[in-house]
Design a protein around this motif. Structure first.
Motif, short mmCIF file in Angstrom:
data_model
loop_
_atom_site.label_atom_id
_atom_site.label_comp_id
_atom_site.label_asym_id
_atom_site.label_seq_id
_atom_site.Cartn_x
_atom_site.Cartn_y
_atom_site.Cartn_z
N PHE A 13 -42.60 -12.97 -8.65
CA PHE A 13 -43.19 -13.03 -7.39
C PHE A 13 -44.36 -14.11 -7.05
O PHE A 13 -44.59 -14.52 -8.29
CB PHE A 13 -43.75 -11.49 -7.37
CG PHE A 13 -44.55 -11.00 -8.63
CD1 PHE A 13 -45.97 -11.63 -8.35
CD2 PHE A 13 -44.02 -10.37 -9.46
CE1 PHE A 13 -47.02 -11.06 -9.61
CE2 PHE A 13 -44.97 -10.11 -10.73
CZ PHE A 13 -46.29 -10.71 -10.77
N GLU A 14 -45.11 -13.82 -6.21
CA GLU A 14 -46.08 -14.73 -6.09
C GLU A 14 -47.01 -14.09 -5.29
O GLU A 14 -46.82 -13.24 -4.45
CB GLU A 14 -46.09 -16.21 -5.55
CG GLU A 14 -45.59 -16.26 -3.98
CD GLU A 14 -44.88 -17.61 -3.58
OE1 GLU A 14 -44.82 -18.52 -4.40
OE2 GLU A 14 -44.81 -17.88 -2.47
N VAL A 15 -48.36 -14.33 -5.36
CA VAL A 15 -49.58 -13.80 -4.71
C VAL A 15 -50.35 -14.95 -4.17
O VAL A 15 -50.76 -15.87 -4.77
CB VAL A 15 -50.50 -12.74 -5.61
CG1 VAL A 15 -51.70 -12.35 -4.86
CG2 VAL A 15 -49.22 -11.71 -6.16
N THR A 16 -50.61 -15.08 -3.00
CA THR A 16 -51.15 -16.12 -2.19
C THR A 16 -52.65 -15.93 -2.33
O THR A 16 -53.23 -16.90 -1.73
CB THR A 16 -50.43 -16.33 -0.94
OG1 THR A 16 -50.56 -15.23 -0.08
CG2 THR A 16 -49.10 -16.77 -0.82
N SER A 17 -53.19 -14.77 -2.35
CA SER A 17 -54.76 -14.69 -2.36
C SER A 17 -55.15 -14.06 -3.83
O SER A 17 -54.33 -13.06 -4.26
CB SER A 17 -55.25 -14.19 -1.00
OG SER A 17 -54.65 -12.66 -1.16
N LEU A 18 -56.25 -14.30 -4.21
CA LEU A 18 -56.62 -13.64 -5.46
C LEU A 18 -56.58 -11.83 -5.28
O LEU A 18 -56.96 -11.23 -4.30
CB LEU A 18 -58.09 -14.20 -5.92
CG LEU A 18 -58.28 -15.52 -6.28
CD1 LEU A 18 -59.66 -15.90 -6.63
CD2 LEU A 18 -57.36 -15.73 -7.72
N PRO A 19 -56.13 -11.46 -6.44
CA PRO A 19 -56.09 -9.86 -6.26
C PRO A 19 -57.86 -9.40 -6.33
O PRO A 19 -58.62 -10.21 -6.58
CB PRO A 19 -55.84 -9.59 -7.74
CG PRO A 19 -54.94 -10.63 -8.28
CD PRO A 19 -55.53 -11.97 -7.55
N THR A 20 -57.90 -8.14 -5.51
CA THR A 20 -59.15 -7.96 -5.21
C THR A 20 -59.95 -7.25 -6.44
O THR A 20 -61.16 -7.46 -6.36
CB THR A 20 -59.09 -6.65 -4.34
OG1 THR A 20 -58.35 -5.75 -4.82
CG2 THR A 20 -58.55 -7.19 -2.82
N MET A 21 -59.25 -6.73 -7.69
CA MET A 21 -60.07 -6.21 -8.64
C MET A 21 -59.00 -5.85 -9.83
O MET A 21 -57.65 -5.91 -9.60
CB MET A 21 -60.72 -5.06 -8.33
CG MET A 21 -60.14 -3.91 -8.03
SD MET A 21 -61.00 -2.39 -7.89
CE MET A 21 -60.21 -1.53 -6.37
N MET A 22 -59.82 -5.87 -10.92
CA MET A 22 -58.91 -5.38 -12.17
C MET A 22 -59.38 -4.35 -12.82
O MET A 22 -60.59 -3.99 -12.59
CB MET A 22 -59.25 -6.64 -13.26
CG MET A 22 -58.00 -6.31 -14.48
SD MET A 22 -58.42 -7.81 -15.68
CE MET A 22 -57.44 -8.92 -15.00
N GLY A 23 -58.61 -3.22 -13.26
CA GLY A 23 -58.82 -2.13 -13.67
C GLY A 23 -58.09 -1.66 -14.83
O GLY A 23 -56.71 -2.09 -14.93
N THR A 24 -58.58 -0.79 -15.84
CA THR A 24 -57.65 -0.56 -16.88
C THR A 24 -57.37 1.05 -16.98
O THR A 24 -58.66 1.92 -17.02
CB THR A 24 -58.06 -0.78 -18.19
OG1 THR A 24 -58.19 -2.29 -18.31
CG2 THR A 24 -57.27 -0.46 -19.40
N CYS A 25 -56.32 1.65 -16.85
CA CYS A 25 -56.07 3.27 -16.94
C CYS A 25 -55.66 3.49 -18.23
O CYS A 25 -54.91 2.62 -19.02
CB CYS A 25 -54.94 3.45 -16.18
SG CYS A 25 -54.70 5.03 -16.04
N HIS A 26 -56.15 4.29 -18.95
CA HIS A 26 -55.93 5.02 -20.28
C HIS A 26 -55.36 6.11 -20.28
O HIS A 26 -55.09 7.05 -21.29
CB HIS A 26 -57.40 4.97 -20.99
CG HIS A 26 -58.28 4.00 -20.98
ND1 HIS A 26 -57.95 3.07 -22.03
CD2 HIS A 26 -59.17 3.59 -20.39
CE1 HIS A 26 -58.75 1.78 -21.96
NE2 HIS A 26 -59.52 2.17 -20.86
N CYS A 27 -54.58 6.89 -19.16
CA CYS A 27 -53.83 7.89 -19.04
C CYS A 27 -52.81 7.78 -19.92
O CYS A 27 -52.27 6.68 -20.21
CB CYS A 27 -53.45 8.24 -17.72
SG CYS A 27 -52.08 7.43 -16.87
N SER A 28 -52.05 8.71 -20.48
CA SER A 28 -50.79 8.80 -21.38
C SER A 28 -49.74 8.27 -20.64
O SER A 28 -48.86 7.51 -21.12
CB SER A 28 -50.69 10.29 -21.86
OG SER A 28 -50.43 11.12 -20.88
#
Length: 131
Positions: A13-28
């Motif tokens: 895949f490709e993304v033509t604009s920067l992602p809006t944010m990064m997050g980390t999920c710690h759910c199981s």
């Protein structure tokens, strides 16, 4: 433009604009699929270049509502690349190019295992940030 792929290269895949944010999920659930850090991309900036037939979607039972996509050939977790939403998460580990983002938040920290230590100053939430 940022490019990404699964481990075997079947899904690209490709993304033509920067992602809006990064997050980390710690759910199981996110920990078990092996992709708990996500970046959020806009639907109109995301293009699946190859491998659509190799994407398998896991649809969870209630009370969970978010589906997760995988490459059926190598098992790489992809995030929600088949989502029809305006914005959706893609597993950060699938990007081939460097992501120019820092982790903005940690969610479901109440489910974080004791062996994992959060080592950044990103905001922490016991569940989803909107809770």
């Amino acid at each position: 433009m940022l490019k990404g792929s699964c481990c075997c290269g079947e899904v690209k895949f490709e993304v033509t604009s920067l992602p809006t944010m990064m997050g980390t999920c710690h759910c199981s659930r996110c920990r078990k699929i092996g992709a708990s850090t996500f970046v959020f991309v806009k639907r109109d900036a995301f293009t699946l270049l190859s491998g659509a037939d190799s994407i398998t979607t896991f649809k969870p039972e209630a009370p969970y509502k978010y589906s997760r996509c995988f490459c059926s050939r190598c098992g790489s977790a992809l995030g929600e690349v088949t989502s029809t939403g305006e914005s959706f998460p893609v597993a950060a580990n699938c990007f081939d190019d460097e992501l120019p983002l820092s982790n903005l938040f940690h969610e479901f920290v109440q489910e974080k295992p004791d062996w994992y230590e959060i080592c950044d100053d990103a905001k922490q939430f016991p569940g989803h940030p909107h809770q």
